[in-house]
Scaffold this motif. Structure first.
Motif, PDB file in Angstrom:
ATOM      1  N   ASP A 113       0.818  -1.212   0.000  1.00 21.18           N
ATOM      2  CA  ASP A 113       0.000   0.000   0.000  1.00 21.18           C
ATOM      3  C   ASP A 113       0.852   1.262   0.000  1.00 21.18           C
ATOM      4  O   ASP A 113       0.535   2.228  -0.691  1.00 21.18           O
ATOM      5  N   LEU A 114       1.926   1.259   0.771  1.00 17.80           N
ATOM      6  CA  LEU A 114       2.817   2.415   0.795  1.00 17.80           C
ATOM      7  C   LEU A 114       3.391   2.675  -0.592  1.00 17.80           C
ATOM      8  O   LEU A 114       3.343   3.799  -1.100  1.00 17.80           O
ATOM      9  N   TYR A 115       3.916   1.650  -1.246  1.00 16.52           N
ATOM     10  CA  TYR A 115       4.553   1.835  -2.540  1.00 16.52           C
ATOM     11  C   TYR A 115       3.551   2.173  -3.641  1.00 16.52           C
ATOM     12  O   TYR A 115       3.873   2.892  -4.580  1.00 16.52           O
ATOM     13  N   ARG A 116       2.328   1.671  -3.530  1.00 15.85           N
ATOM     14  CA  ARG A 116       1.297   2.019  -4.517  1.00 15.85           C
ATOM     15  C   ARG A 116       1.042   3.525  -4.527  1.00 15.85           C
ATOM     16  O   ARG A 116       0.728   4.107  -5.560  1.00 15.85           O
ATOM     17  N   ARG A 117       1.169   4.180  -3.370  1.00 21.81           N
ATOM     18  CA  ARG A 117       0.989   5.646  -3.299  1.00 21.81           C
ATOM     19  C   ARG A 117       1.992   6.378  -4.179  1.00 21.81           C
ATOM     20  O   ARG A 117       1.773   7.516  -4.561  1.00 21.81           O
ATOM     21  N   TYR A 118       3.106   5.731  -4.466  1.00 22.85           N
ATOM     22  CA  TYR A 118       4.149   6.330  -5.294  1.00 22.85           C
ATOM     23  C   TYR A 118       4.124   5.825  -6.726  1.00 22.85           C
ATOM     24  O   TYR A 118       5.066   6.056  -7.482  1.00 22.85           O
ATOM     25  N   GLY A 119       3.061   5.130  -7.086  1.00 26.92           N
ATOM     26  CA  GLY A 119       2.894   4.691  -8.462  1.00 26.92           C
ATOM     27  C   GLY A 119       3.391   3.296  -8.778  1.00 26.92           C
ATOM     28  O   GLY A 119       3.330   2.858  -9.921  1.00 26.92           O
ATOM     29  N   PHE A 120       3.888   2.577  -7.777  1.00 21.07           N
ATOM     30  CA  PHE A 120       4.334   1.204  -8.016  1.00 21.07           C
ATOM     31  C   PHE A 120       3.119   0.294  -8.182  1.00 21.07           C
ATOM     32  O   PHE A 120       2.081   0.503  -7.552  1.00 21.07           O
ATOM     33  N   ALA A 121       3.265  -0.699  -9.037  1.00 16.61           N
ATOM     34  CA  ALA A 121       2.196  -1.677  -9.272  1.00 16.61           C
ATOM     35  C   ALA A 121       2.843  -3.032  -9.502  1.00 16.61           C
ATOM     36  O   ALA A 121       4.025  -3.118  -9.856  1.00 16.61           O
ATOM     37  N   SER A 122       2.056  -4.075  -9.331  1.00 14.45           N
ATOM     38  CA  SER A 122       2.546  -5.405  -9.671  1.00 14.45           C
ATOM     39  C   SER A 122       2.875  -5.418 -11.154  1.00 14.45           C
ATOM     40  O   SER A 122       2.198  -4.775 -11.958  1.00 14.45           O
ATOM     41  N   HIS A 123       3.909  -6.146 -11.509  1.00 14.69           N
ATOM     42  CA  HIS A 123       4.321  -6.154 -12.908  1.00 14.69           C
ATOM     43  C   HIS A 123       3.254  -6.834 -13.753  1.00 14.69           C
ATOM     44  O   HIS A 123       2.830  -7.950 -13.450  1.00 14.69           O
ATOM     45  N   PRO A 124       2.811  -6.178 -14.841  1.00 13.21           N
ATOM     46  CA  PRO A 124       1.732  -6.759 -15.652  1.00 13.21           C
ATOM     47  C   PRO A 124       2.167  -7.967 -16.473  1.00 13.21           C
ATOM     48  O   PRO A 124       1.334  -8.736 -16.910  1.00 13.21           O
ATOM     49  N   GLU A 125       3.466  -8.116 -16.685  1.00  9.73           N
ATOM     50  CA  GLU A 125       3.961  -9.235 -17.472  1.00  9.73           C
ATOM     51  C   GLU A 125       5.039  -9.968 -16.674  1.00  9.73           C
ATOM     52  O   GLU A 125       6.237  -9.826 -16.944  1.00  9.73           O
ATOM     53  N   PRO A 126       4.619 -10.760 -15.690  1.00  7.29           N
ATOM     54  CA  PRO A 126       5.612 -11.389 -14.814  1.00  7.29           C
ATOM     55  C   PRO A 126       6.586 -12.301 -15.538  1.00  7.29           C
ATOM     56  O   PRO A 126       7.696 -12.515 -15.069  1.00  7.29           O
ATOM     57  N   ASP A 127       6.215 -12.821 -16.691  1.00  3.78           N
ATOM     58  CA  ASP A 127       7.129 -13.709 -17.409  1.00  3.78           C
ATOM     59  C   ASP A 127       8.304 -12.951 -18.019  1.00  3.78           C
ATOM     60  O   ASP A 127       9.293 -13.557 -18.419  1.00  3.78           O
TER      61      ASP A 127
END
Length: 139
Positions: A113-127
């Motif tokens: 949640d902290l990092y999402r505030r700074y625009g981080f997101a789970s990688h859309p293409e994990p492969d």
């Protein structure tokens, strides 16, 4: 008033080694030699309180042009919830913006949640992302 320094010589290595090796789930048991090397070979961010005591740390491994890896973000337990982590990340992200980075990566097990505030997101293409681990090397 809190102060942030990116001077490697300002890092309180005893404090950092103690906190990472005993209280940071990702670095338990990390040797003092490894802590010294990680400070020397990355861009350290240290937060100090009014008395000059270190209360937080983060580091970037970066070329300051296209990519950075944010690592070893730690805030003293007694300082959590007081905006110290936000202050630290505000500075890190401002530097990254100034450099014009294209990408910053990090790994976290508990602060999404902290990092999402700074625009981080789970990688859309994990492969696309791969890693190599050396399980015989210490933390």
């Amino acid at each position: 008033m809190l102060e942030i320094s990116t001077d490697p010589a300002a890092v309180d290595l005893d404090w950092l080694h103690d906190r990472l090796s005993t209280d940071a789930y990702w670095a338990l048991g990390r040797s003092v030699e490894r802590v010294q090397r990680l400070v020397a070979n990355s861009l350290p961010y240290s937060v100090f309180d009014d008395g000059g005591d270190q209360i937080a740390f983060a580091r970037l491994v970066t070329d300051r042009t296209t990519f950075a890896w944010l690592s070893d973000v730690y805030v003293e337990r007694s300082q959590r919830g007081k905006g110290v982590g936000k202050l630290l990340l505000d500075r890190v992200m401002a530097d990254a913006d100034d450099w014009g980075l294209r990408r910053m990566a990090l790994a976290t097990g508990d602060a999404h949640d902290l990092y999402r505030r700074y625009g981080f997101a789970s990688h859309p293409e994990p492969d696309q992302w791969m890693e190599k681990n050396w399980p015989t090397h210490p933390a």
